[in-house]
Scaffold this motif. Structure first.
Motif, PDB file in Angstrom:
ATOM      1  N   LEU A   1      10.668   7.517   2.304  1.00 54.24           N
ATOM      2  CA  LEU A   1      11.561   6.749   1.756  1.00 54.24           C
ATOM      3  C   LEU A   1      10.796   5.512   0.931  1.00 54.24           C
ATOM      4  O   LEU A   1      11.313   4.901   0.039  1.00 54.24           O
ATOM      5  CB  LEU A   1      12.525   5.713   2.638  1.00 54.24           C
ATOM      6  CG  LEU A   1      13.449   6.908   3.237  1.00 54.24           C
ATOM      7  CD1 LEU A   1      14.311   6.123   4.478  1.00 54.24           C
ATOM      8  CD2 LEU A   1      14.438   7.491   2.346  1.00 54.24           C
ATOM      9  N   LEU A   2       9.746   5.038   1.549  1.00 53.91           N
ATOM     10  CA  LEU A   2       9.070   3.836   0.999  1.00 53.91           C
ATOM     11  C   LEU A   2       7.747   4.268  -0.086  1.00 53.91           C
ATOM     12  O   LEU A   2       7.377   3.576  -0.727  1.00 53.91           O
ATOM     13  CB  LEU A   2       8.298   2.950   1.984  1.00 53.91           C
ATOM     14  CG  LEU A   2       9.367   1.931   2.688  1.00 53.91           C
ATOM     15  CD1 LEU A   2       8.817   1.456   3.982  1.00 53.91           C
ATOM     16  CD2 LEU A   2      10.238   1.248   1.995  1.00 53.91           C
ATOM     17  N   GLY A   3       7.585   5.475   0.040  1.00 53.70           N
ATOM     18  CA  GLY A   3       6.357   6.100  -0.921  1.00 53.70           C
ATOM     19  C   GLY A   3       5.228   5.693  -0.252  1.00 53.70           C
ATOM     20  O   GLY A   3       4.313   5.362  -1.244  1.00 53.70           O
ATOM     21  N   ARG A   4       5.035   5.549   1.031  1.00 49.42           N
ATOM     22  CA  ARG A   4       3.847   4.942   1.242  1.00 49.42           C
ATOM     23  C   ARG A   4       3.194   5.435   2.771  1.00 49.42           C
ATOM     24  O   ARG A   4       4.134   5.387   3.614  1.00 49.42           O
ATOM     25  CB  ARG A   4       3.761   3.229   1.281  1.00 49.42           C
ATOM     26  CG  ARG A   4       3.207   2.640   2.287  1.00 49.42           C
ATOM     27  CD  ARG A   4       3.630   1.135   2.067  1.00 49.42           C
ATOM     28  NE  ARG A   4       3.504   0.570   0.988  1.00 49.42           N
ATOM     29  CZ  ARG A   4       2.425  -0.248   0.623  1.00 49.42           C
ATOM     30  NH1 ARG A   4       1.449  -0.282   1.286  1.00 49.42           N
ATOM     31  NH2 ARG A   4       2.716  -0.831  -0.508  1.00 49.42           N
TER      32      ARG A   4
ATOM     33  N   GLY B   1      18.073  -4.630 -10.166  1.00 51.00           N
ATOM     34  CA  GLY B   1      17.795  -6.061 -10.957  1.00 51.00           C
ATOM     35  C   GLY B   1      17.936  -7.185  -9.847  1.00 51.00           C
ATOM     36  O   GLY B   1      17.161  -8.055  -9.995  1.00 51.00           O
ATOM     37  N   GLU B   2      19.123  -7.175  -9.194  1.00 45.97           N
ATOM     38  CA  GLU B   2      19.061  -8.161  -8.354  1.00 45.97           C
ATOM     39  C   GLU B   2      17.826  -8.652  -7.346  1.00 45.97           C
ATOM     40  O   GLU B   2      17.533  -9.544  -6.997  1.00 45.97           O
ATOM     41  CB  GLU B   2      20.315  -8.057  -7.624  1.00 45.97           C
ATOM     42  CG  GLU B   2      21.666  -8.319  -8.400  1.00 45.97           C
ATOM     43  CD  GLU B   2      22.913  -8.074  -7.702  1.00 45.97           C
ATOM     44  OE1 GLU B   2      22.967  -7.105  -7.112  1.00 45.97           O
ATOM     45  OE2 GLU B   2      23.935  -8.664  -7.780  1.00 45.97           O
ATOM     46  N   LEU B   3      17.395  -7.146  -6.735  1.00 47.93           N
ATOM     47  CA  LEU B   3      16.227  -7.078  -5.916  1.00 47.93           C
ATOM     48  C   LEU B   3      15.278  -7.676  -6.602  1.00 47.93           C
ATOM     49  O   LEU B   3      14.377  -8.371  -5.864  1.00 47.93           O
ATOM     50  CB  LEU B   3      16.029  -5.957  -5.183  1.00 47.93           C
ATOM     51  CG  LEU B   3      17.316  -5.361  -4.342  1.00 47.93           C
ATOM     52  CD1 LEU B   3      17.114  -3.859  -3.889  1.00 47.93           C
ATOM     53  CD2 LEU B   3      17.265  -6.239  -3.110  1.00 47.93           C
ATOM     54  N   GLY B   4      15.020  -7.630  -7.745  1.00 43.51           N
ATOM     55  CA  GLY B   4      13.854  -7.583  -8.655  1.00 43.51           C
ATOM     56  C   GLY B   4      13.710  -9.088  -8.772  1.00 43.51           C
ATOM     57  O   GLY B   4      12.525  -9.831  -8.831  1.00 43.51           O
ATOM     58  N   LEU B   5      14.851  -9.918  -9.042  1.00 43.06           N
ATOM     59  CA  LEU B   5      14.859 -11.303  -9.089  1.00 43.06           C
ATOM     60  C   LEU B   5      14.445 -12.156  -7.813  1.00 43.06           C
ATOM     61  O   LEU B   5      13.578 -13.025  -7.934  1.00 43.06           O
ATOM     62  CB  LEU B   5      16.412 -11.589  -9.460  1.00 43.06           C
ATOM     63  CG  LEU B   5      16.598 -13.154  -9.377  1.00 43.06           C
ATOM     64  CD1 LEU B   5      16.051 -13.780 -10.735  1.00 43.06           C
ATOM     65  CD2 LEU B   5      18.079 -13.393  -9.310  1.00 43.06           C
ATOM     66  N   ILE B   6      14.818 -11.590  -6.695  1.00 49.38           N
ATOM     67  CA  ILE B   6      14.447 -12.054  -5.335  1.00 49.38           C
ATOM     68  C   ILE B   6      13.035 -11.897  -5.131  1.00 49.38           C
ATOM     69  O   ILE B   6      12.386 -12.705  -4.681  1.00 49.38           O
ATOM     70  CB  ILE B   6      15.236 -11.470  -4.326  1.00 49.38           C
ATOM     71  CG1 ILE B   6      16.917 -11.803  -4.549  1.00 49.38           C
ATOM     72  CG2 ILE B   6      14.725 -11.831  -2.894  1.00 49.38           C
ATOM     73  CD1 ILE B   6      17.766 -11.030  -3.346  1.00 49.38           C
ATOM     74  N   ALA B   7      12.682 -10.567  -5.368  1.00 51.99           N
ATOM     75  CA  ALA B   7      11.204 -10.261  -5.346  1.00 51.99           C
ATOM     76  C   ALA B   7      10.263 -11.266  -6.039  1.00 51.99           C
ATOM     77  O   ALA B   7       9.285 -11.799  -5.488  1.00 51.99           O
ATOM     78  CB  ALA B   7      10.821  -8.715  -5.804  1.00 51.99           C
TER      79      ALA B   7
ATOM     80  N   LEU C   1       9.516  -2.564  -3.680  1.00 54.50           N
ATOM     81  CA  LEU C   1       9.220  -3.482  -5.097  1.00 54.50           C
ATOM     82  C   LEU C   1       7.733  -3.946  -5.082  1.00 54.50           C
ATOM     83  O   LEU C   1       7.271  -4.130  -4.274  1.00 54.50           O
ATOM     84  CB  LEU C   1      10.317  -4.389  -5.241  1.00 54.50           C
ATOM     85  CG  LEU C   1      11.689  -4.001  -6.144  1.00 54.50           C
ATOM     86  CD1 LEU C   1      12.046  -2.903  -5.432  1.00 54.50           C
ATOM     87  CD2 LEU C   1      12.587  -5.186  -6.382  1.00 54.50           C
ATOM     88  N   GLN C   2       7.273  -4.065  -6.209  1.00 49.58           N
ATOM     89  CA  GLN C   2       6.045  -4.683  -6.643  1.00 49.58           C
ATOM     90  C   GLN C   2       5.591  -5.897  -5.944  1.00 49.58           C
ATOM     91  O   GLN C   2       6.510  -6.660  -5.995  1.00 49.58           O
ATOM     92  CB  GLN C   2       5.748  -4.944  -8.075  1.00 49.58           C
ATOM     93  CG  GLN C   2       4.761  -5.249  -8.666  1.00 49.58           C
ATOM     94  CD  GLN C   2       3.745  -4.131  -8.935  1.00 49.58           C
ATOM     95  OE1 GLN C   2       3.038  -3.447  -8.018  1.00 49.58           O
ATOM     96  NE2 GLN C   2       3.748  -3.851 -10.355  1.00 49.58           N
ATOM     97  N   GLY C   3       4.698  -5.777  -5.166  1.00 43.04           N
ATOM     98  CA  GLY C   3       4.266  -7.053  -4.276  1.00 43.04           C
ATOM     99  C   GLY C   3       5.164  -7.371  -3.148  1.00 43.04           C
ATOM    100  O   GLY C   3       4.844  -8.332  -2.622  1.00 43.04           O
ATOM    101  N   MET C   4       6.004  -6.601  -2.629  1.00 49.59           N
ATOM    102  CA  MET C   4       6.858  -6.874  -1.727  1.00 49.59           C
ATOM    103  C   MET C   4       6.455  -6.374  -0.432  1.00 49.59           C
ATOM    104  O   MET C   4       6.455  -6.739   0.666  1.00 49.59           O
ATOM    105  CB  MET C   4       8.114  -6.578  -2.070  1.00 49.59           C
ATOM    106  CG  MET C   4       8.920  -7.390  -2.793  1.00 49.59           C
ATOM    107  SD  MET C   4       8.922  -9.257  -2.524  1.00 49.59           S
ATOM    108  CE  MET C   4      10.061  -9.228  -1.391  1.00 49.59           C
TER     109      MET C   4
END
Lengths: 425, 380
Positions: free
Chosen positions: A84-87, A195-201, A233-236
């Motif tokens: 699910l997280l690709g990691r 989009g909303e998550l991106g803003l928080i991130a 998400l990037q950086g999270m």
């Protein structure tokens, strides 16, 4: 005792909405759509796994297992979340099992929030976040989701409740340690968009803030929507602790098995709190949940998967309750996820008149009256707001629709009868 | 790594833990594990059956009533802890922001101890530890690791001080049913003046040999328990339902036959007494000096006369830590070092002792016997 016996850390956190409303529901309600738990049975494959574990040769399942999580469970959780997280995840350091998601949250706050730290909480919020932040000596900073009703007069969706980006940004200060995200959101049912998550991130990265992501309803998402994990998400990843729950995933709230997934450098501190408090979680329940996950891993994405079937069933129940409430004049906000639904009761105000200067918000009084006189239990929405904002949204109540057909039918009957009484009076 | 991802102050220094260290080392299946305190014997069948019955009842798989942690200790308080102590007391006191004040049990006969009853508190020394900041004292009887069962007179000394200084008593009585012939477990809460200031703690895991169920309880006056409830509702909220139901059923079964020798509370302690005696005998034959416990399922042993020279071992750990690691590696037998149960001042006093757990099935004790009988055949 001459001096106060209790510790100062308990100041102001002794009241609890559940204690009050669970008691009322137990005393008066014929139909309980209040507290969030399913009244339908858990899936057979899970209870069978429990029974098999009990009857099996391995009686060591009745003794302590690994403190940070029963090996079969952390292993399958790592496999699942890797997908699910690709990691790549190490079950020993990137996963920890807790006594319900509740204890996972407790570990997060105790491990990461110090005296003087600020923690951003999005309103409306699952009520435990605030007292847990305070117990850790932190200061909660609230930011509301604001309703933007559709212009065409259609029913609102939980997607219509949104954060104001500028307002959110203004809440971040140099004292901000963490933000608590809950998606899908209890009580509204909102599923935060990419989009909303991106803003928080972006804000988390900019201000070097941690994210405590409560995703217990991750599988309960409707209308083909997608649950997006902020940790992906990037950086999270490095700054996020993701919380999950077997109780919600497998409809066994009484088993109290939860977990956290995250980077070792954050989880190591949660492990310290855990080993100095609860230390181990019940072995047998972990064994059975591990088997449940193994089955789901095999059937991932297939129609027989419980993670496919459960949201399908619940979506039908959601639609049924929406119809029911809309039919009587309560305006439901259609949830994109979770098994909760919030409805606007302003058209029912005549039944419970406003009392100016009451110390209880309107929806509390309404909900209590409804339980006692109609036998229908729900939870007032202001229970999910901070003290300062309790009076902002007092015309809403929250229903839980994770209930058998018979329960929802009985609820409908009560509502229909109520409507008839109103139109005839 | 950005500095803000550091741990909170409350957990500073609490990351290391003897169990995490030793359960890893002893996990190798070729090792006879008499270390961590968990039974490898089966729980009574009716306890398992009750859980099986309960698991089939749907509504018992959901949340139950919320209630079922010391919320009574705050920053600046002092809490008296008797050494050696079950290791979690110290970090828990510190996590609450309070200061642990230690007082050791001392051996009566000049270090020559054959029984747990030889280990006693010095009443004058104990009285000196109480002051106006003392919020609570933690009592553990029957005692882990020594197995001491505090007598009525000893409890009275503690009670008198609690009453004089208006101090709370947190009484950890998880081993309350494991008391051997000639001894009686006395609940300090039953002494005059103590009910209103005592929280008594119990454990299903120890009572019914189901440590993996993780169910325990607190008993006390409402005005103290209500504060524990507040902590509980803000941390765990509920405990697993099916396990509580099954435990309740099991308790009813044994409650009804409390006067019967078959009652599990009596039959388990009888079974354990013979294991205790066997363990003590084996250790003596190997040239060791066991301290025979009056209660509990642990036995401490003085290993100093074996004269195992570990001075070449580099690590800066107490002697008993090094001894146990050496014993695991060379004898394939595990135990727990006693200095894990001590405050910093007394580590020297206790570092010649190790702790064995004897709630083990016969085959495990047989395997331990082989190792102990052959001990002297290999020079360490």
């Amino acid at each position: 005792m001459s001096r106060p016996v209790q510790a100062r850390r308990l100041e102001g956190i002794d009241k609890n909405i559940w204690v009050e409303f669970v008691k009322l529901a137990a005393t008066y309600s014929k139909v309980n759509l209040g507290q969030g738990f399913p009244d339908f049975p858990p899936p057979d494959f899970l209870t069978e796994a429990f029974t098999r574990a009990l009857g099996g040769q391995n009686h060591m399942l009745h003794q302590y297992t690994r403190a940070f999580g029963h090996p079969p469970l952390v292993t399958v959780l790592a496999q699942f979340f890797k997908k699910l997280l690709g990691r790549d995840l190490d079950p020993m350091t990137n996963v920890m099992v807790t006594v319900g998601a509740y204890q996972a949250l407790f570990c997060c706050f105790q491990a990461l929030v110090d005296e003087g730290d600020e923690v951003i909480i999005i309103e409306p919020f699952f009520d435990c976040y605030e007292p847990m932040v305070r117990m850790a000596g932190g200061t909660p900073v609230f930011v509301p989701l604001r309703p933007n009703p559709p212009k065409d007069g259609k029913l609102m969706s939980s997607a219509d409740w949104q954060l104001d980006p500028a307002e959110l940004a203004s809440k971040f200060s140099e004292r901000t340690k963490a933000i608590v995200l809950n998606s899908p959101n209890n009580p509204l049912g909102k599923v935060f968009s990419r989009g909303e998550l991106g803003l928080i991130a972006e804000l988390c990265v900019k201000h070097d803030v941690l994210c405590i992501s409560d995703e217990v309803y991750e599988w309960l998402v409707y209308d083909g929507k997608q649950h997006i994990r902020i940790a992906s998400l990037q950086g999270m990843w490095d700054r996020t602790v993701t919380v999950g729950s077997a109780g919600k995933t497998f409809s066994v709230t009484g088993w109290k098995v939860g977990w956290v997934v995250g980077p070792d450098r954050l989880l190591q501190h949660l492990r310290t709190v855990h080993q100095n408090s609860v230390y181990h979680c019940a072995t047998i329940a972990q064994e059975a949940v591990a088997q449940g996950f193994q089955r789901e891993l095999r059937l991932y994405g297939k129609p027989e998967s419980y993670f496919v079937q459960l949201p399908k069933e619940l979506q039908q129940k959601r639609d049924w309750l929406v119809q029911s409430l809309d039919g009587v004049g309560m305006k439901p906000i259609i949830p994109e996820g979770t098994y909760f639904l919030v409805a606007d009761i302003s058209q029912f105000k005549s039944d419970v008149p406003d009392v100016p200067n009451s110390d209880e918000p309107y929806d509390y009084r309404f909900a209590k009256w409804m339980i006692k006189s109609k036998g229908l239990a729900a939870i007032p929405l202001s229970a999910f707001y901070s003290e300062a904002h309790k009076n902002n949204y007092t015309n809403f109540i929250r229903f839980c629709f994770a209930k058998e057909e018979a329960t929802l039918k009985a609820a409908n009957e009560i509502l229909q009868k109520w409507k008839q009484e109103k139109t005839s009076s | 790594m950005p500095f803000r991802h550091k741990n909170t102050r409350r957990i500073e220094g609490l990351d290391s833990n003897v169990w995490v260290e030793f359960t890893k080392v002893a996990a190798d299946p070729s090792i006879v594990n008499l270390g961590q305190g968990l039974p490898d014997i089966s729980p009574p069948s009716y306890v398992k059956e009750e859980l099986a019955k309960v698991a089939a009842v749907d509504r018992l798989n959901q949340y139950t009533r919320g209630f079922g942690h010391p919320s009574l200790v705050k920053e600046g308080d002092e809490v008296i802890i008797i050494e050696p102590f079950y290791d979690c007391y110290e970090p828990m006191v510190k996590m609450a922001g309070a200061k642990p004040v230690f007082i050791p049990l001392r051996c009566k006969n000049d270090g020559n101890s054959a029984s747990s009853a030889d280990w006693v508190l010095d009443p004058a020394e104990l009285a000196n530890k109480f002051n106006s900041k003392t919020k609570a004292i933690i009592l553990n009887t029957p005692h882990n690791p020594i197995g001491k069962v505090f007598t009525r007179e000893e409890l009275q000394v503690i009670a008198d001080l609690c009453i004089k200084h208006d101090t709370l008593c947190i009484s950890d009585e998880v081993y309350e049913w494991l008391v051997y012939k000639g001894k009686k477990h006395i609940k300090i809460a039953t002494l005059p003046g103590m009910w209103e200031r005592t929280v008594t703690i119990g454990s299903a895991g120890k009572t019914y040999s189901v440590t993996g169920w993780k169910l325990g309880w607190s008993i006390g006056p409402e005005y103290l328990i209500k504060h524990l409830q507040v902590v509980h509702q803000n941390t765990l909220y509920t405990c697993p339902t099916p396990l509580q139901e099954a435990l309740a059923q099991a308790f009813w079964i044994d409650y009804k036959r409390m006067d019967d020798p078959d009652c599990y509370f009596h039959s388990l302690s009888r079974e354990l007494e013979s294991k205790r005696d066997r363990m003590a005998q084996l250790l003596k034959e190997a040239g060791l000096k066991p301290v025979v416990p009056d209660g509990g399922y642990f036995m401490i042993v003085d290993v100093s006369m074996l004269n195992v020279d570990l001075s070449d071992v580099d690590e800066k750990q107490p002697y008993d830590y090094k001894f146990v690691k050496w014993m695991i590696a060379s004898k394939k037998l595990s135990a727990i070092p006693l200095s894990a149960f001590c405050g910093p001042e007394t580590k020297k006093q206790f570092e010649k002792y190790i702790r064995f757990c004897f709630i083990k099935k016969d085959s495990t004790l047989d395997a331990a016997e082989v190792i102990l009988k052959n001990w002297n055949k290999q020079t360490g």
